[in-house]
Design an enzyme around this catalytic site. Structure first.
Site, PDB file in Angstrom:
ATOM      1  N   HIS A 174       1.100 -12.404   4.635  1.00 37.43           N
ATOM      2  CA  HIS A 174       2.363 -12.550   3.914  1.00 37.43           C
ATOM      3  C   HIS A 174       2.670 -14.010   3.596  1.00 37.43           C
ATOM      4  CE1 HIS A 174       6.364 -11.556   2.523  1.00 37.43           C
ATOM      5  NE2 HIS A 174       6.185 -10.282   2.832  1.00 37.43           N
ATOM      6  N   GLU A 293       0.688  -9.750  -1.677  1.00 36.14           N
ATOM      7  CA  GLU A 293       0.316  -9.043  -0.459  1.00 36.14           C
ATOM      8  C   GLU A 293      -0.622  -7.873  -0.762  1.00 36.14           C
ATOM      9  OE1 GLU A 293       4.183  -7.853   1.201  1.00 36.14           O
ATOM     10  OE2 GLU A 293       4.976  -9.360  -0.177  1.00 36.14           O
TER      11      GLU A 293
END
Length: 331
Positions: A174, A293
């Site tokens: 992330h 992501e």
């Protein structure tokens, strides 16, 4: 349910990897967090391409999942429930006040201390064991995540996971990227996505339908263009595409290529980051970084009908997933 308090990030362990004349990256065992990535650019100081907090310890108390390894399931699961074969598994809702689950729950993998099980000058492996019932997920899970500097300007992340009961498993990285030399908004960055479909979502960022074509919409990045607007959406990547995404700095001097074995990509342009202090202690601007992501579309565990590989891992099965980043100077 009382929210789990953030961990006390006492005495974190830091791991630095470097290639001569190339990348210098730093990780922390709390959250298996990617703290820093310094990229050499000819004629100037190395560029820090990850946004961060003023201190590593801030990752326990501030939001955003900056650089964390997220799981078990990165992205949202509707109503914090898994439905499969007539069985319902109730998950821990997250964030506070939500009836859904985001990024593995209030005590997800981003908030755990991982074990450093292997380390060299150019690679590190973080390992984690998650018991059955952890955050509501079925089955005991063992997870290894290995970050490797594959050459002077590239890094890979390998995910290796095993469960002893059927469970959706979709960890991700992330990090938020800003490729410009100076902090500011990333909306002027150019983004290209190898994705002909995206997932429409409602106000809670959950699917309203299955994947739709990007043609004729603001979600068509196939030819590459300035990001321009806020996004927090998933794209279904084109099967067999060698590159998932290309991000280029607003000043046109640095680009980053992302590859992945996973079928989808969540792109979040940091619309809620404004105001929090950055590395220099000064407030971040809105859209200070873009998170890309790799993983599965939101609520995928409950949508076997979608045309993507299943995120469910069967008992005794081991899965290996890959993602990788390469930086190129454009001078």
């Amino acid at each position: 349910m009382t929210p789990t308090p953030p961990p006390a990030f006492d005495s974190p362990r830091f791991i630095r990897l470097a290639r001569p004349g190339g990348l210098e990256v730093t990780f922390m065992d709390w959250g298996a967090t990617w703290l820093s990535c310094r990229v050499p650019v000819p004629g100037e100081a190395p560029r820090e391409v990850l946004i961060g907090h003023p201190a590593p310890e801030d990752h326990g108390s501030r939001g955003g999942y900056l650089g964390a390894t997220v799981g078990r399931y990165a992205n949202r699961i509707a109503n914090a429930q898994l439905q499969r074969d007539g069985a319902t598994h109730t998950l821990a809702p997250h964030p506070a006040g939500s009836r859904h689950q985001l990024h593995g729950g209030p005590d997800g993998f981003s908030h755990r201390r991982w074990q450093v099980t292997q380390q060299s000058d150019t690679a590190v492996t973080f390992s984690l064991d998650s018991p059955a019932g952890d955050q509501g997920f079925p089955g005991a899970l063992h997870l290894d995540v290995t970050y490797t500097l594959t050459d002077a300007m590239a890094m890979s992340m390998e995910i290796r996971a095993t469960v002893d009961a059927p469970c959706p498993v979709a960890p991700t990285q992330h990090a938020y990227f800003n490729l410009d030399a100076q902090p500011g908004s990333v909306l002027g960055h150019t983004l290209q996505l190898a994705a002909g479909q995206y997932l429409p979502v409602d106000a809670e960022l959950l699917p309203v339908d299955g994947p739709h074509t990007v043609a004729g919409t603001a979600f068509d990045f196939r030819a590459g263009r300035a990001i321009g607007s806020d996004y927090d959406h998933g794209w279904l990547l084109d099967a067999g595409a060698p590159v998932a995404a290309v991000l280029t700095s607003a000043d046109g001097k640095l680009s980053m290529t992302l590859i992945t074995s996973m079928p989808a990509l969540q792109v979040y342009t940091g619309g809620h980051l404004g105001g929090e202090p950055g590395r220099d202690g000064q407030p971040k601007v809105r859209n200070a970084g873009v998170a890309m992501e790799p993983g599965w579309l939101a609520d995928s565990p409950n949508h076997a009908e979608w045309e993507q590989r299943s995120c469910w891992l069967e008992a005794g099965e081991t899965v290996r997933e890959q993602m990788g980043w390469r930086w190129t100077t454009l001078l």
